[in-house]
Structures are given as structure tokens and as C-alpha cells.
Design a protein around this motif. Structure first.
Motif, PDB file in Angstrom:
ATOM      1  N   GLY A 195      62.753 -44.397  15.040  1.00 55.64           N
ATOM      2  CA  GLY A 195      63.246 -43.281  14.244  1.00 55.64           C
ATOM      3  C   GLY A 195      64.068 -42.335  15.106  1.00 55.64           C
ATOM      4  O   GLY A 195      63.700 -42.041  16.252  1.00 55.64           O
ATOM      5  N   VAL A 239      58.954 -42.005   8.507  1.00 56.08           N
ATOM      6  CA  VAL A 239      58.565 -42.573   9.804  1.00 56.08           C
ATOM      7  C   VAL A 239      57.054 -42.472  10.016  1.00 56.08           C
ATOM      8  O   VAL A 239      56.461 -43.307  10.713  1.00 56.08           O
ATOM      9  CB  VAL A 239      59.335 -41.913  10.972  1.00 56.08           C
ATOM     10  CG1 VAL A 239      60.805 -42.265  10.902  1.00 56.08           C
ATOM     11  CG2 VAL A 239      59.137 -40.409  11.008  1.00 56.08           C
ATOM     12  N   CYS A 244      56.313 -45.726  13.329  1.00 56.49           N
ATOM     13  CA  CYS A 244      57.193 -46.213  14.396  1.00 56.49           C
ATOM     14  C   CYS A 244      57.463 -45.098  15.399  1.00 56.49           C
ATOM     15  O   CYS A 244      57.284 -43.921  15.089  1.00 56.49           O
ATOM     16  CB  CYS A 244      58.508 -46.715  13.810  1.00 56.49           C
ATOM     17  SG  CYS A 244      59.513 -45.431  13.030  1.00 56.49           S
ATOM     18  N   VAL A 246      59.506 -42.329  17.507  1.00 58.75           N
ATOM     19  CA  VAL A 246      60.580 -41.424  17.108  1.00 58.75           C
ATOM     20  C   VAL A 246      61.172 -40.767  18.353  1.00 58.75           C
ATOM     21  O   VAL A 246      60.444 -40.329  19.241  1.00 58.75           O
ATOM     22  CB  VAL A 246      60.069 -40.345  16.126  1.00 58.75           C
ATOM     23  CG1 VAL A 246      61.178 -39.360  15.785  1.00 58.75           C
ATOM     24  CG2 VAL A 246      59.521 -40.989  14.861  1.00 58.75           C
TER      25      VAL A 246
END
Length: 268
Positions: A195, A239, A244, A246
């Protein structure tokens, strides 16, 4: 009249020897008939002897690219014994470079072929980044090595191209509140998704400049604080759902962000 025969002896595929010899043959006219016989993966004296006996029988000449100095010396001496015209294509250059660099060569056959493979892998990655840029085809998410997720103007495309030059296949997905994200985002390994978040003030400046460049008014909804905050909140929820990594790209150069992504890839 029997066609002249030229043997190409190599410890790899023999492509280098073939290119050099064909270039030389052009100097004798395109119409000149000859036969090229490639002898690849020659890695010992037994194979050399077998080839040279054939060369002597055919009254041919031989060009060779061998990185092992012992094999180069052997084929040279054996060719003299058999009265064969033999040309060392690679050896003189290796010897000269050894003297210049004051270090021994790696003596590893086939390195140029490996370089070719690396080149084509990089080209394939660049083509992949173009094909799956900006969410054009969500099927790329499953095929990608890295999936970049972010709202507009978070450097998704430049990052995709930069990482492609490192031979990574990258797909990037724009996040827009009014558009449902591709279902593939929730099916792939979250660790390959990255992200890209950004400071709202920084993004506001970037978008205003973008509108000016397009000849549009800088107060369009695209660049308003309200719209940007809405997009960022939607991005954060997404996200968090994907789980995930970032990266904040607000004040980072593309190269800096790319290096962070590459480090994350090493930890997968």
C-alpha cells in the motif's frame, strides 16, 4: 567443388564464435558458400581431440571460444600437431584484460547467455508493468511479483517501471471510493501487496500542480481537501482489510520507496 567447412568450438552454446566468424565471412562476399559446424559444450581434452580429428579429416579450420586457459593451450598445441588452422577468438582478449585488471578471469562458461536471459527477463517485466498499469487488467494481480495499491498520484506507475528495471513483474491498482477493488486483491498473498499512502497536504499540492499541467482549474474536486481525505480514509480501510505492508511516500523519491519495497521482498 567441396564447400569449405568451419568448425565452431565452444564451452557454451557457441553463439559468440558464430557471430564473429559470420562477420568475417561477410568480407568474402555473401555469395560465398561454406558450411558451419557448431560444437557446443566442449569441456575436456577428449571432446577436443574428437573434434580436431574430424576437422583434420575435412581439411577445415576451427574457431574456438574457451574460457579455460588449459583447454585453450591444449587445442592450440594439438592443432599445430595436426596441421590445423585454429583461431582463438576469446583468449587474447581475456589475457589482455587479465594483465590490465591484474586479476584472474572467472573462467565460467556461458556468462553471455546468462546476461541475455537477464536482459529478456527485464524486458518481459517492463512489458508486464505497461500491460497491467493502473488496474487495466485485474488478472495481472495474480501473475505479478509485486502489487502496488494506492490512490491517484502516489507514484504507482513510476514505481512499477523502476521495479520492472530490476526484473520484477509489477501490477498497480488505483483505489477509488466509487469503484469496488478487484476481487483478486483479496485472494493473493498479502505480503506481495504494497500500500502507498501519502500526506493529505502533500497530495493536495501534487494534484493542484497536475490540474494546472492539464490546463484545468486547481479548485476542481479532484484536488480538494475533502475529496482527498475521503480517498485516504477509504484507502486505509482497504489496506487494513488486506493486511498488507504500507509505505508512506509523502516525502520519498521513487528510488527510495523502491528500495524499501525490495527489502520487503527479501523478507517474504
Amino acid at each position: 567443388m567441396v564447400k569449405p567447412v568451419i568448425y565452431l568450438v565452444s564451452d557454451s552454446l557457441g553463439e559468440t564464435a558464430e557471430k564473429v566468424i559470420k562477420s568475417a565471412l561477410l568480407q568474402f562476399g555473401d555469395h560465398h558458400e561454406y558450411e558451419l559446424v557448431r560444437e557446443p559444450y566442449v569441456d575436456g581434452t577428449e571432446k577436443i581431440n574428437h573434434v580436431l580429428m574430424t576437422v583434420a579429416r575435412d581439411r577445415a579450420i576451427v574457431g574456438y571460444t574457451l574460457v579455460d586457459p588449459d583447454l585453450r593451450e591444449y587445442i592450440s598445441e594439438r592443432s599445430q600437431e595436426l596441421d590445423i588452422e585454429a583461431i582463438d577468438i576469446l583468449g587474447p582478449m581475456l589475457d589482455a584484460m587479465e594483465r590490465m585488471f591484474r586479476k584472474k578471469p572467472r573462467v565460467k562458461p556461458g556468462l553471455s547467455h546468462q546476461l541475455d536471459e537477464a536482459y529478456f527477463k527485464r524486458i518481459e517485466a517492463i512489458e508486464f508493468a505497461v500491460k497491467y498499469d493502473d488496474g487495466r487488467d485485474p488478472r495481472g494481480i495474480e501473475k505479478a511479483d509485486i502489487v502496488l495499491i494506492g490512490i491517484s498520484r502516489t507514484s504507482k506507475t513510476p514505481l512499477s517501471q523502476y521495479l520492472a528495471l530490476k526484473s520484477f513483474k509489477v501490477a498497480n491498482v488505483p483505489i477509488v471510493p466509487e469503484v469496488d477493488p478487484p476481487k483478486q486483491l483479496f485472494d493473493v498473498d498479502p505480503s506481495k501487496c504494497i500500500g502507498l499512502k501519502i500526506n493529505s497536504e502533500k497530495l493536495n499540492d501534487i494534484r493542484k500542480e497536475r490540474l494546472k499541467a492539464l490546463g484545468l482549474k486547481p479548485n476542481a474536486n479532484y484536488a480538494t481537501t475533502t475529496r482527498i481525505e475521503q480517498e485516504l480514509e477509504y484507502f486505509e480501510r482497504l489496506v487494513e482489510r488486506i493486511q498488507c505492508p504500507v509505505i508512506d511516500v509523502s516525502y520519498k523519491a521513487v528510488e527510495e520507496t523502491a528500495n524499501i519495497i525490495l527489502q520487503l521482498q527479501m523478507l517474504r
